[in-house]
Design an enzyme around this catalytic site. Structure first.
Site, PDB file in Angstrom:
ATOM      1  N   CYS A 182      -8.459  13.628  -3.168  1.00  0.00           N
ATOM      2  CA  CYS A 182      -9.599  13.121  -3.957  1.00  0.00           C
ATOM      3  C   CYS A 182     -10.881  13.905  -3.700  1.00  0.00           C
ATOM      4  CB  CYS A 182      -9.820  11.645  -3.683  1.00  0.00           C
ATOM      5  SG  CYS A 182      -8.413  10.633  -4.181  1.00  0.00           S
TER       6      CYS A 182
ATOM      7  N   HIS B 125     -17.151  10.378  -6.603  1.00  0.00           N
ATOM      8  CA  HIS B 125     -15.720  10.181  -6.854  1.00  0.00           C
ATOM      9  C   HIS B 125     -15.534   8.739  -7.311  1.00  0.00           C
ATOM     10  CE1 HIS B 125     -11.486   9.962  -6.545  1.00  0.00           C
ATOM     11  NE2 HIS B 125     -11.452   9.306  -5.403  1.00  0.00           N
TER      12      HIS B 125
ATOM     13  N   ASN C 258      -8.898   5.761 -10.783  1.00  0.00           N
ATOM     14  CA  ASN C 258      -9.073   6.835  -9.801  1.00  0.00           C
ATOM     15  C   ASN C 258      -8.213   8.024 -10.233  1.00  0.00           C
ATOM     16  OD1 ASN C 258      -9.035   8.526  -7.593  1.00  0.00           O
ATOM     17  ND2 ASN C 258      -8.793   6.883  -6.089  1.00  0.00           N
TER      18      ASN C 258
END
Ligand code: UT7
Length: 323
Positions: free
Chosen positions: A114, A250, A280
């Site tokens: 990520c 993020h 996500n």
């Protein structure tokens, strides 16, 4: 004068299929209410059968090139941030290079889950600053739907697929924090935390594997580490939180995004939020949010932006840039 990597164009691509939270209620002991209240996610996109990370990355790259008024021939290097490349090798980046019709330059992947996009952006900035490349495509692209355990309600409702891309172009700046372009970066990792977020398979274990996450443990690390890395990058740029126009974080969980903004002393109206629509998307989430933020009219030329991300590794980091 200082050589700066300035954002010359941005674009994104999202697969056609949209899955609303309620769809999971048919197969899992979960609810739209739980997913929304715990994560802020309302829907996500899933790639079609046969639609790969490099296909999505290429479409995002084409949109970024069009936005920059450039063609693939203008590009010296491609850096793709992904943990879900089409094949074990070659890199997704070389596959994008071919799909764009590029026959020169060089291309490689960066794998920091990520945090992948901040790692890719930092490395691309170093290529530009050192004179190894003048124009670089930096892409985040993922198909996390391919590594979900669809029986694990604690993970499979959280992730989505997509791609975002930007074009960096070398420009001379005065060497001050008023310059456009990337002003400072900060990268960190701590491999002792592997078991908090990982895929339980890979080439040398002869099994593709599924994503496993101790979500509440990752959460505990997230707010503190994200606020800390953002502070470090801002300090390196000679700036403070008061100078920030937009946090582009993020997009993993709205509560992490809110907690980080609060710790930085910034209100939520200075944060670009897309988690409700994308879920996500790992390394794709920041370039997707930058592209959507620009399309919404939130991000404008001259704005000071802080991006920050954390994920498997643990790996985390941030980039401060002036749009
Ligand atoms: O992008 C990479 C980095 N990743 C992240 O940043 C993710 C970080 N973590 C998170 O976003 C959150 O921890 C989650 C959204 C994953 C979970 O939220 P939480 O508030 O930390 O919940 P929890 O894991 O502590 O679970 C609370 C309860 C548990 O039940 P019990 O043990 O309290 O009875 C879970 O079993 O919620 C249960 N639960 C669910 N219930 C309904 C877990 N998943 C679900 C679900 N639907 N989908």
């Amino acid at each position: 004068m200082t050589r700066r990597a300035v954002i010359a164009g941005i674009g994104h691509y999202l697969p056609e299929r949209i899955v609303e939270n309620a769809e999971f209620e048919a197969t899992l002991d979960t609810s739209d209410e739980w997913i929304r209240s715990r994560s802020g996610i309302e829907r996500r996109h899933f790639a079609a059968e046969g639609e790969t990370t490099s296909n999505m990355a290429t479409k995002a790259a084409q949109n970024a090139l069009a936005d920059a008024g450039m063609t693939a021939d203008d590009i010296d290097a491609i850096v793709v941030a992904t943990s879900t490349a089409d094949l074990t090798f070659p890199s997704a980046a070389t596959m994008v290079q071919a799909q764009l019709g590029m026959t020169k330059g060089f291309a490689f992947d960066v794998q920091a889950v990520c945090a992948g996009f901040v790692y890719a952006l930092s490395n691309a900035n170093a290529l530009v600053a050192s004179g190894q490349a003048d124009k670089v495509l930096v892409i985040g692209a993922e198909t996390f739907s391919k590594i979900m355990d669809w029986t694990d309600r604690s993970t499979c409702v959280l992730f989505g697929d997509g791609a975002g891309a930007l074009v960096l172009e070398a420009q001379e700046g005065a060497g001050t924090s008023d310059d456009r372009g990337i002003l400072a970066t900060d990268l960190n990792s701590d491999g002792r935390f592997k078991d908090l977020l990982y895929v339980d398979g890979g080439v040398s274990t002869q099994n593709t594997g599924h994503l496993r996450m101790q979500g509440n443990q990752v959460f505990r690390h997230a707010v503190e580490k994200l606020a800390s890395t953002a502070h470090t990058s801002l300090e390196r740029a000679g700036l403070g939180a008061d100078d920030v126009d937009w946090i582009v974080p993020h997009q993993a969980n709205i509560r992490i995004i809110q907690g980080t903004a609060k710790k930085m002393g910034l209100p939520m109206d200075k944060v670009v939020v897309t988690v409700q629509d994308h879920g996500n998307t790992s390394a794709a989430s920041i370039p997707l949010a930058l592209s959507v933020g620009k399309a919404r009219g939130q991000i404008k030329q001259g704005d000071l932006i802080v991006t920050e991300a954390i994920g498997g590794g643990l790996a985390w980091g941030s980039v401060v840039l002036r749009w």
